[in-house]
Design a protein around this motif. Structure first.
Motif, mmCIF file in Angstrom:
data_model
loop_
_atom_site.group_PDB
_atom_site.id
_atom_site.type_symbol
_atom_site.label_atom_id
_atom_site.label_comp_id
_atom_site.label_asym_id
_atom_site.label_seq_id
_atom_site.Cartn_x
_atom_site.Cartn_y
_atom_site.Cartn_z
ATOM 1 N N ASN A 85 6.008 2.198 7.317
ATOM 2 C CA ASN A 85 6.842 3.389 7.546
ATOM 3 C C ASN A 85 6.380 4.593 6.718
ATOM 4 N N ALA A 86 5.647 4.356 5.627
ATOM 5 C CA ALA A 86 5.232 5.489 4.766
ATOM 6 C C ALA A 86 4.473 6.493 5.623
ATOM 7 N N GLY A 87 4.768 7.760 5.421
ATOM 8 C CA GLY A 87 4.076 8.773 6.210
ATOM 9 C C GLY A 87 4.239 10.137 5.577
ATOM 10 N N VAL A 88 3.333 11.033 5.944
ATOM 11 C CA VAL A 88 3.456 12.434 5.521
ATOM 12 C C VAL A 88 3.322 13.321 6.748
ATOM 13 N N LEU A 89 4.173 14.350 6.772
ATOM 14 C CA LEU A 89 4.093 15.335 7.858
ATOM 15 C C LEU A 89 3.066 16.386 7.467
ATOM 16 N N PHE A 90 2.315 16.877 8.431
ATOM 17 C CA PHE A 90 1.338 17.923 8.113
ATOM 18 C C PHE A 90 1.258 18.866 9.299
ATOM 19 N N VAL A 105 -3.857 12.783 5.283
ATOM 20 C CA VAL A 105 -2.891 12.481 6.352
ATOM 21 C C VAL A 105 -3.295 11.185 7.067
ATOM 22 N N LEU A 106 -4.574 11.075 7.372
ATOM 23 C CA LEU A 106 -5.034 9.852 8.061
ATOM 24 C C LEU A 106 -4.896 8.627 7.150
ATOM 25 N N ALA A 107 -5.082 8.831 5.826
ATOM 26 C CA ALA A 107 -4.980 7.696 4.898
ATOM 27 C C ALA A 107 -3.550 7.180 4.828
ATOM 28 N N VAL A 108 -2.575 8.080 4.669
ATOM 29 C CA VAL A 108 -1.178 7.621 4.518
ATOM 30 C C VAL A 108 -0.644 7.111 5.855
ATOM 31 N N ASN A 109 -0.918 7.853 6.926
ATOM 32 C CA ASN A 109 -0.251 7.551 8.202
ATOM 33 C C ASN A 109 -0.953 6.467 9.016
ATOM 34 N N LEU A 110 -2.242 6.241 8.752
ATOM 35 C CA LEU A 110 -2.973 5.280 9.587
ATOM 36 C C LEU A 110 -3.688 4.199 8.763
ATOM 37 N N SER A 137 5.364 8.135 15.811
ATOM 38 C CA SER A 137 6.117 9.375 16.053
ATOM 39 C C SER A 137 5.984 9.739 17.518
ATOM 40 N N VAL A 138 6.927 10.542 18.000
ATOM 41 C CA VAL A 138 6.803 11.113 19.332
ATOM 42 C C VAL A 138 5.486 11.895 19.455
ATOM 43 N N HIS A 139 4.961 12.362 18.322
ATOM 44 C CA HIS A 139 3.692 13.118 18.348
ATOM 45 C C HIS A 139 2.514 12.256 18.811
ATOM 46 N N ALA A 148 -2.708 18.723 14.483
ATOM 47 C CA ALA A 148 -3.865 17.885 14.852
ATOM 48 C C ALA A 148 -3.951 16.610 14.018
ATOM 49 N N ALA A 149 -3.915 16.749 12.688
ATOM 50 C CA ALA A 149 -4.090 15.561 11.841
ATOM 51 C C ALA A 149 -2.905 14.609 12.014
ATOM 52 N N TYR A 150 -1.689 15.153 12.041
ATOM 53 C CA TYR A 150 -0.493 14.312 12.160
ATOM 54 C C TYR A 150 -0.494 13.576 13.504
ATOM 55 N N ALA A 151 -0.714 14.326 14.584
ATOM 56 C CA ALA A 151 -0.684 13.711 15.915
ATOM 57 C C ALA A 151 -1.783 12.668 16.059
ATOM 58 N N ALA A 152 -2.983 12.988 15.559
ATOM 59 C CA ALA A 152 -4.091 12.024 15.663
ATOM 60 C C ALA A 152 -3.773 10.754 14.879
ATOM 61 N N SER A 153 -3.150 10.924 13.689
ATOM 62 C CA SER A 153 -2.824 9.735 12.882
ATOM 63 C C SER A 153 -1.799 8.865 13.606
ATOM 64 N N LYS A 154 -0.822 9.478 14.254
ATOM 65 C CA LYS A 154 0.236 8.704 14.904
ATOM 66 C C LYS A 154 -0.262 8.088 16.220
#
Ligand SMILES: NC(=O)c1ccc[n+]([C@@H]2O[C@H](COP(=O)([O-])OP(=O)(O)OC[C@H]3O[C@@H](n4cnc5c(N)ncnc54)[C@H](O)[C@@H]3O)[C@@H](O)[C@H]2O)c1
Length: 259
Positions: A85-90, A105-110, A137-139, A148-154
């Motif tokens: 669940n850990a994540g960061v918004l960017f 962003v990719l490290a925390v979210n993916l 995420s819906v993203h 870009a980074a957030y959506a790609a990670s999700k």
């Protein structure tokens, strides 16, 4: 007490969706381990829950993740459920996104979900089954500019979920992605505070009005779905990407009325 004596590891469990998830699992009898950077909030929550462990952990660090998983196993005897669940918004224009921003962003979210899954799967195999829930995420499905980074990670997290589901189905390990929409958490409060000159309450109401369901979610509404997906009642669910977004992913952009 559906999760009696089951061990649940929750990354980013100190606040927001993770904390609501920790409370819900604990209320159903689970032994909860919270892995988070926020030591104050994490310790406080673990005390509140009773049969819980807080491990101050940066889940982007391979050695720290392995050490935390070893500690959970030595304390509670195994791991039945892992909630990444850990994540960061960017939110930033692509051309203003630095290498460091992208990597963080990719490290925390993916990457973190890969590290925790790699460490936990051998433990689940020894037990004979397990469930991995990835909070995307819906993203992952529908996004916006400047994400870009957030959506790609999700999006990557949904693909990771599918691959884990296929690879480990024969070993009775399920993997499910949960795709929340807008949820009232510290992450959302920070984002609204950065963006808007208005009060937090006005910001939340304005965001809610833009959603088909007319309001943002309470973290509990996401936690309920996470806990269901992890339960034996969801035993045929694997590789799924479950939207919990108040209708956002179904919506067309507002178009002029016809006629
Ligand atoms: N809030 C929303 O509207 C929303 C919408 C869709 C998806 N999500 C996703 O849900 C998840 C939880 O979001 P939230 O809104 O509760 O966030 P939050 O910021 O309120 O809480 C996230 C937690 O993760 C922890 N964390 C961050 N980086 C970490 C790291 N490297 N190692 C360990 N812990 C770390 C933080 O300390 C914090 O306790 C995130 O993955 C987020 O992307 C949130």
């Amino acid at each position: 007490m559906e999760f009696q004596q089951r061990v649940v590891v929750i990354t980013g469990g100190a606040k927001g969706i993770g904390a609501a998830t920790a409370r819900t699992f604990a209320a159903k009898g689970a032994l909860v381990a919270i892995l988070d950077l926020d030591a104050q909030a994490g310790r406080f929550l673990a005390q509140e829950l009773g049969q819980a462990l807080f491990l101050p952990t940066d889940v982007t660090q391979s050695n720290a993740v392995q050490a935390a998983v070893d500690r959970v196993v030595s304390t509670f005897g195994g791991i039945h459920t892992l909630v990444n669940n850990a994540g960061v918004l960017f939110q930033r224009r692509l051309e203003e996104t630095s290498d460091e921003d992208w990597d963080r962003v990719l490290a925390v979210n993916l990457k973190a979900a890969f590290l925790t899954s790699r460490a936990a799967i051998p433990v689940m195999r020894r037990i004979g089954s397990g469930v991995i829930i990835n909070v995307a995420s819906v993203h992952a499905l529908r996004t916006l500019g400047q994400h870009a980074a957030y959506a790609a990670s999700k999006g990557g997290l949904v693909s990771l979920t599918q691959s884990i589901a296929l690879e480990y189905a024969p070993e009775h390990i399920r993997a499910v992605a949960i795709l929340p929409g807008a949820v009232h958490t510290p992450m959302m409060e920070e984002s609204l505070t950065r963006m808007a000159a208005q009060s937090l309450e006005d910001g939340l109401n304005a965001m809610g009005r833009r959603l088909p369901i007319g309001r943002v979610a309470d973290p509990q509404e996401i936690a309920n779905v996470i806990v269901f997906a992890a339960s034996d009642e969801a035993s045929f669910m694997t590789g799924s990407a479950i939207s919990v977004d108040g209708g956002v992913a179904s919506a067309l952009p507002s178009l002029p009325k016809i006629g």
